[in-house]
Scaffold this active site. Sequence first.
Site, mmCIF file in Angstrom:
data_model
loop_
_atom_site.group_PDB
_atom_site.id
_atom_site.type_symbol
_atom_site.label_atom_id
_atom_site.label_comp_id
_atom_site.label_asym_id
_atom_site.label_seq_id
_atom_site.Cartn_x
_atom_site.Cartn_y
_atom_site.Cartn_z
ATOM 1 N N ARG A 68 5.004 -6.071 -7.835
ATOM 2 C CA ARG A 68 6.413 -5.844 -7.529
ATOM 3 C C ARG A 68 6.741 -5.885 -6.033
ATOM 4 N NH1 ARG A 68 8.106 -0.542 -10.288
ATOM 5 N NH2 ARG A 68 5.889 -0.180 -10.573
ATOM 6 N N LYS B 99 7.988 -4.964 35.554
ATOM 7 C CA LYS B 99 6.689 -5.184 34.903
ATOM 8 C C LYS B 99 5.571 -4.979 35.908
ATOM 9 C CE LYS B 99 4.146 -8.480 35.121
ATOM 10 N NZ LYS B 99 3.514 -9.788 35.313
ATOM 11 N N GLN C 15 -13.643 -4.932 -7.492
ATOM 12 C CA GLN C 15 -13.285 -4.907 -8.909
ATOM 13 C C GLN C 15 -12.617 -6.234 -9.233
ATOM 14 O OE1 GLN C 15 -9.918 -2.600 -10.044
ATOM 15 N NE2 GLN C 15 -10.548 -2.393 -12.180
ATOM 16 N N TYR D 74 5.041 -15.633 39.976
ATOM 17 C CA TYR D 74 4.190 -16.538 39.181
ATOM 18 C C TYR D 74 4.378 -17.948 39.696
ATOM 19 C CZ TYR D 74 2.266 -18.611 34.875
ATOM 20 O OH TYR D 74 1.527 -19.307 33.971
HETATM 21 C C1 UD1 Z 1 -1.506 5.625 -13.276
HETATM 22 C C2 UD1 Z 1 -1.946 6.626 -14.333
HETATM 23 C C3 UD1 Z 1 -0.747 7.439 -14.777
HETATM 24 C C4 UD1 Z 1 -0.114 8.134 -13.606
HETATM 25 C C5 UD1 Z 1 0.250 7.115 -12.529
HETATM 26 C C6 UD1 Z 1 0.701 7.810 -11.282
HETATM 27 C C7 UD1 Z 1 -3.759 5.518 -15.489
HETATM 28 C C8 UD1 Z 1 -4.192 4.809 -16.712
HETATM 29 N N1 UD1 Z 1 -2.514 5.901 -15.444
HETATM 30 O O1 UD1 Z 1 -0.627 4.730 -13.916
HETATM 31 O O2 UD1 Z 1 -1.167 8.401 -15.728
HETATM 32 O O3 UD1 Z 1 1.039 8.844 -14.010
HETATM 33 O O4 UD1 Z 1 -0.902 6.326 -12.180
HETATM 34 O O5 UD1 Z 1 1.179 6.883 -10.347
HETATM 35 O O6 UD1 Z 1 -4.568 5.764 -14.625
HETATM 36 N N2 UD1 Z 1 -5.880 0.059 -9.683
HETATM 37 C C9 UD1 Z 1 -7.046 -0.596 -9.431
HETATM 38 N N3 UD1 Z 1 -7.578 -1.383 -10.391
HETATM 39 C C10 UD1 Z 1 -6.996 -1.559 -11.612
HETATM 40 C C11 UD1 Z 1 -5.784 -0.888 -11.858
HETATM 41 C C12 UD1 Z 1 -5.251 -0.081 -10.885
HETATM 42 O O7 UD1 Z 1 -7.620 -0.457 -8.345
HETATM 43 O O8 UD1 Z 1 -7.560 -2.283 -12.433
HETATM 44 C C13 UD1 Z 1 -5.308 0.914 -8.647
HETATM 45 C C14 UD1 Z 1 -3.967 0.412 -8.180
HETATM 46 O O9 UD1 Z 1 -4.113 -0.449 -7.052
HETATM 47 C C15 UD1 Z 1 -3.288 1.710 -7.791
HETATM 48 C C16 UD1 Z 1 -3.883 2.745 -8.728
HETATM 49 O O10 UD1 Z 1 -5.089 2.183 -9.194
HETATM 50 O O11 UD1 Z 1 -3.593 2.083 -6.465
HETATM 51 C C17 UD1 Z 1 -2.953 3.098 -9.891
HETATM 52 O O12 UD1 Z 1 -2.726 1.950 -10.656
HETATM 53 P P1 UD1 Z 1 -1.374 1.675 -11.363
HETATM 54 O O13 UD1 Z 1 -1.437 0.398 -12.117
HETATM 55 O O14 UD1 Z 1 -0.257 1.839 -10.410
HETATM 56 O O15 UD1 Z 1 -1.359 2.886 -12.429
HETATM 57 P P2 UD1 Z 1 -0.148 3.315 -13.318
HETATM 58 O O16 UD1 Z 1 -0.012 2.378 -14.443
HETATM 59 O O17 UD1 Z 1 1.027 3.544 -12.474
HETATM 60 CA CA CA Z 2 1.719 0.973 -12.107
#
Ligand code: UD1
Ligand code: CA
Length: 464
Positions: free
Chosen positions: A14, A352, A76, A388
Amino acid sequence: MLDIVIMAAGKGTRMKSARPKVLHTLAGRPLLQHVLASARGLGARSLIVVTGHGAAQVEDFARGEFPALPLVFVRQEPQLGTGHAVQQALPALGDEGTTLILNGDVPLVRGETSRALAEACAGRVLALLTVTLPDPSGYGRIVRDGTGAVRAIVEHKDASEAERAIDEVYTGMMAAPTAALKRWLASLDNDNAQREYYLTDIVAMAVADGVPVVAVSAASETEVLGVNSPQQLAELERRFQRRQAEALMDAGVRLADPARIDVRGSLVCGEDVEIDIGCIFEGAVELGAGTRIGAHCVLRDAKLGAGVVLRPFCDVEGASIGDAALVGPFARLRTGARLGPEVHIGNFVEVKNSTLARGTKANHLAYLGDASVGERVNYGAGSITANYDGANKHRTVIGADVHVGSNCVLVAPVTLGDGATIGAGSTIGKDAPAGQLTVARARQASIAGWRRPSKKSAKDGGGA
Ligand code: UD1
Ligand code: CA
């Protein structure tokens, strides 16, 4: 023993940006820098950053910015969910102790909050950071039983109507007993609405295992807000700036409007400092007691003494300004500008890499570059140092009490002796002696009886 895992692999779809999300900036610093800075004081054995999108860029940044931290990077690829992200970090974790899980895109979490979470875990309890939100949609909900004990986290997309009514949500941060975390993550599946490996599924596993689960509530909503879109980033920026403005006012600084100041670094103020609207402070800025900053000034890495008046619309970078100096409006002080006490710099003046001693004035439309200027010099409108030559920079030395008339060009290297006066419109390419008037311009002449040319007419015998 504490290990910290920071999840920073997500794409940040987003944000609609080529830049990895955790490198977008809040208050002038990347999100990840805020997270690492707040984690720095926790005394962790290792800080494991899970990278994916833009991995090399994210890793280079973190290494470059925090060379002293025990950073470990794990990749990852592909990103199959938060549980999958932490699985990648498992080989880098210790065998026991506490693992604190933070988010790379939640920049304002305070060190105290992380510490409270790790302490609540103490290597044996699963501690979740939660917050109650007026609009909990999108978040994982904290499901409790009749006794109030936490039973599970249910993701929004998987939640029933009744569960969606719960307004206590998981913030994305937790602290888990490391040995149990390894066990739980090994048995995760992706049997859910998003076909992802959810970290949050370990809560129900802990309950089934008889491991205590506690919810630690965040002190404020601001510190647990994440960044997923430019709108959220801008919203968090305003909240962060508001926090800094409150701290400045608590310290006695008078802000014309706390909603119209931006501090992107550190701002240290003496007593009775006043700051008008629309000012931006970057890097390390110090303002002495009684200093007044006019509207719409931008200061970066600058040190201002006591009682300085900076009038509106000044741009100051890498400069120092002495006590009771008066600068602007519309002045530009560049790197290495060192103004002594009571110096006056007026509109459209650029300085300067120059030192100006006490009481010197350059009030209008002038340039001083690579110059050493003595005390009480008056530097006229439109005068410049030609410092300069197209290849090298040269110095101009101006003694005390020199008067430089308007529209002079001082062709460096050149020295003007103490008390010298330079006539207006002079181009000075040789040293000017102390105490004398030096003029270097064509003499004025008037021609008596001179007539303007007039148009020739046909009857004067002209014609084509
Ligand atoms: C997650 C939580 C949710 C919580 C919310 C808070 C889970 C399943 N859900 O949801 O309960 O309310 O955060 O903001 O954990 N990321 C990775 N690798 C991945 C997926 C995500 O590194 O494969 C990282 C993202 O970059 C981010 C963080 O994990 O920094 C959270 O991921 P995001 O997809 O935003 O989680 P939510 O679906 O919002
Ligand atoms: Ca998310």
